[in-house]
Design a protein around this motif. Structure first.
Motif, mmCIF file in Angstrom:
data_model
loop_
_atom_site.group_PDB
_atom_site.id
_atom_site.type_symbol
_atom_site.label_atom_id
_atom_site.label_comp_id
_atom_site.label_asym_id
_atom_site.label_seq_id
_atom_site.Cartn_x
_atom_site.Cartn_y
_atom_site.Cartn_z
ATOM 1 N N TYR A 1 -4.619 11.178 10.800
ATOM 2 C CA TYR A 1 -4.741 9.723 10.727
ATOM 3 C C TYR A 1 -3.394 8.997 10.838
ATOM 4 N N GLY A 2 -2.326 9.729 11.088
ATOM 5 C CA GLY A 2 -1.021 9.118 11.282
ATOM 6 C C GLY A 2 -0.377 8.598 10.024
ATOM 7 N N LEU A 3 -0.793 9.084 8.867
ATOM 8 C CA LEU A 3 -0.242 8.603 7.600
ATOM 9 C C LEU A 3 1.120 9.205 7.293
ATOM 10 N N ASN A 4 1.538 10.205 8.062
ATOM 11 C CA ASN A 4 2.872 10.785 7.878
ATOM 12 C C ASN A 4 3.961 9.956 8.562
ATOM 13 N N ASP A 5 3.559 9.065 9.464
ATOM 14 C CA ASP A 5 4.540 8.252 10.185
ATOM 15 C C ASP A 5 5.168 7.223 9.257
ATOM 16 N N PRO A 6 6.388 6.793 9.562
ATOM 17 C CA PRO A 6 7.030 5.732 8.766
ATOM 18 C C PRO A 6 6.185 4.466 8.760
ATOM 19 N N PHE B 1 3.355 -1.542 13.351
ATOM 20 C CA PHE B 1 3.296 -2.008 14.741
ATOM 21 C C PHE B 1 2.107 -1.398 15.483
ATOM 22 N N ARG B 2 1.768 -0.168 15.159
ATOM 23 C CA ARG B 2 0.601 0.453 15.788
ATOM 24 C C ARG B 2 -0.675 -0.278 15.371
ATOM 25 N N TYR B 3 -0.735 -0.657 14.097
ATOM 26 C CA TYR B 3 -1.908 -1.377 13.598
ATOM 27 C C TYR B 3 -2.025 -2.744 14.268
ATOM 28 N N LEU C 1 0.827 -1.212 0.000
ATOM 29 C CA LEU C 1 0.000 0.000 0.000
ATOM 30 C C LEU C 1 0.864 1.266 0.000
ATOM 31 N N GLU C 2 2.036 1.163 0.627
ATOM 32 C CA GLU C 2 2.956 2.303 0.645
ATOM 33 C C GLU C 2 3.436 2.635 -0.760
ATOM 34 N N LEU C 3 3.559 1.602 -1.607
ATOM 35 C CA LEU C 3 4.053 1.796 -2.970
ATOM 36 C C LEU C 3 2.943 2.137 -3.958
ATOM 37 N N MET C 4 1.692 2.012 -3.528
ATOM 38 C CA MET C 4 0.577 2.327 -4.423
ATOM 39 C C MET C 4 0.513 3.820 -4.704
ATOM 40 N N PRO C 5 0.171 4.199 -5.929
ATOM 41 C CA PRO C 5 0.038 5.633 -6.239
ATOM 42 C C PRO C 5 -1.220 6.212 -5.613
#
Length: 311
Positions: free
Chosen positions: A52-57, A63-65, A27-31
């Motif tokens: 939504y925390g999408l800026n985090d690595p 691990f949060r998920y 999902l990280e690689l999806m456009p």
């Protein structure tokens, strides 16, 4: 046996974690992103990603998920139903897909066993040829083709059942989807049952049982079928999960609001949490079913149980 089961459970758990990590990386690689509204400014997008925390690595989000998942929290939907918990969003579609898939599996397995037994008992006759032809058609023709044929002739021409799914008339609405989905397991179970029963019926110990005067019904049910069940049970696990994962097109044809349609919709909208949860559920079901199949081996054939206890 307990040691073997424990080992398999641990391996299954680690496998699920690995699958979950791969999903996050993919999902990280999806456009694109869940927030593709052209009206949003750069600052608004930044605020949404921060919220939504999408800026985090990706590893931190992973691990949060996982930690939240152990609490039953699969996050919220970003697009399909904004801020609604995913666990609530998928509960009804998942239960509907499971009901339809399970009924299709039962119908297909029972009819497949009947066809396989009939073909084996009438080997090299017209009955065997007819059963084999049905199996070939069931394997070769996709489920959605059966769905369209059943919809046209039974639903539209004869009017025996509703064409599209309706929650108010759920029972009759599921008949055509179940029949369409049952053709693939019917064909596979029939082929395996026929092949295994022909081998078993030709074995020495079956001839000995026949010499003792055991009736054909008892011979099939108590002796031949039990020894032929191992390869049949082996394919039933993947078949059941394939029914659930492969029912997306059939759900679309009949307008069934199942998890297949939900997953397609979430992928199209980059709704990350819904995509991950749906894919994770499919993976968990597959691994769980295969674990159950492994355990069933020991009950069907005591020799396998003894071998497992010795490991």
């Amino acid at each position: 046996m307990f040691k073997y089961i424990t080992k398999r459970v641990v391996i299954s758990f680690l496998t699920l974690l690995a699958i979950l990590l791969v999903l996050f990386l993919m999902l990280e690689l999806m456009p694109g992103s869940p927030f593709n509204d052209e009206k949003l400014t750069a600052s608004q997008l930044a605020l949404l990603n921060e919220k939504y925390g999408l800026n985090d690595p990706v590893i931190i989000r992973f691990f949060r998920y996982v930690l939240n998942m152990f609490k039953g929290d699969f996050g919220v939907s970003y697009v399909i139903n904004k801020n609604k918990y995913v666990s609530t969003l998928i509960s009804d579609p998942l239960s509907l897909s499971i009901r339809i898939g399970a009924m299709a599996m039962v119908v297909g397995s029972v009819l497949g066993l009947i066809l396989g037994i009939a073909a084996a008992l009438n080997h090299n006759t017209w009955v065997d040829t007819l059963c084999s032809l049905i199996s070939i058609v069931g394997v070769s023709v996709p489920s959605y083709v059966f769905a369209l044929i059943l919809m046209y002739y039974i639903g539209f021409k004869l009017g025996w059942t509703p064409i599209l799914y309706s929650a108010k008339n759920a029972g009759s609405s599921m008949i055509l989807p179940v029949l369409a989905l049952s053709m693939f397991p019917l064909a596979n179970v029939s082929r395996f049952a026929r092949s295994e029963l022909i081998d078993v019926l030709g074995s020495d110990y079956i001839q000995l049982v026949q010499a003792k005067g055991v009736k054909q019904t008892g011979l099939i049910l108590n002796h031949a079928l039990r020894n032929a069940l191992i390869p049949i049970v082996t394919i039933m696990g993947p078949l059941l999960v394939n029914l659930l994962t492969g029912s997306m097109v059939v759900e679309k044809v009949f307008g069934i609001p199942g998890i297949g349609m939900l997953m397609v919709q979430s992928i199209q909208n980059n709704d990350y949490n819904v995509v991950i949860t749906c894919a994770f559920i499919y993976s968990a079901m597959y691994i769980f079913v295969m674990l159950i199949v492994d355990i069933l081996y020991g009950f069907i054939d005591p020799r396998i149980r003894v071998a497992k206890e010795g490991n």
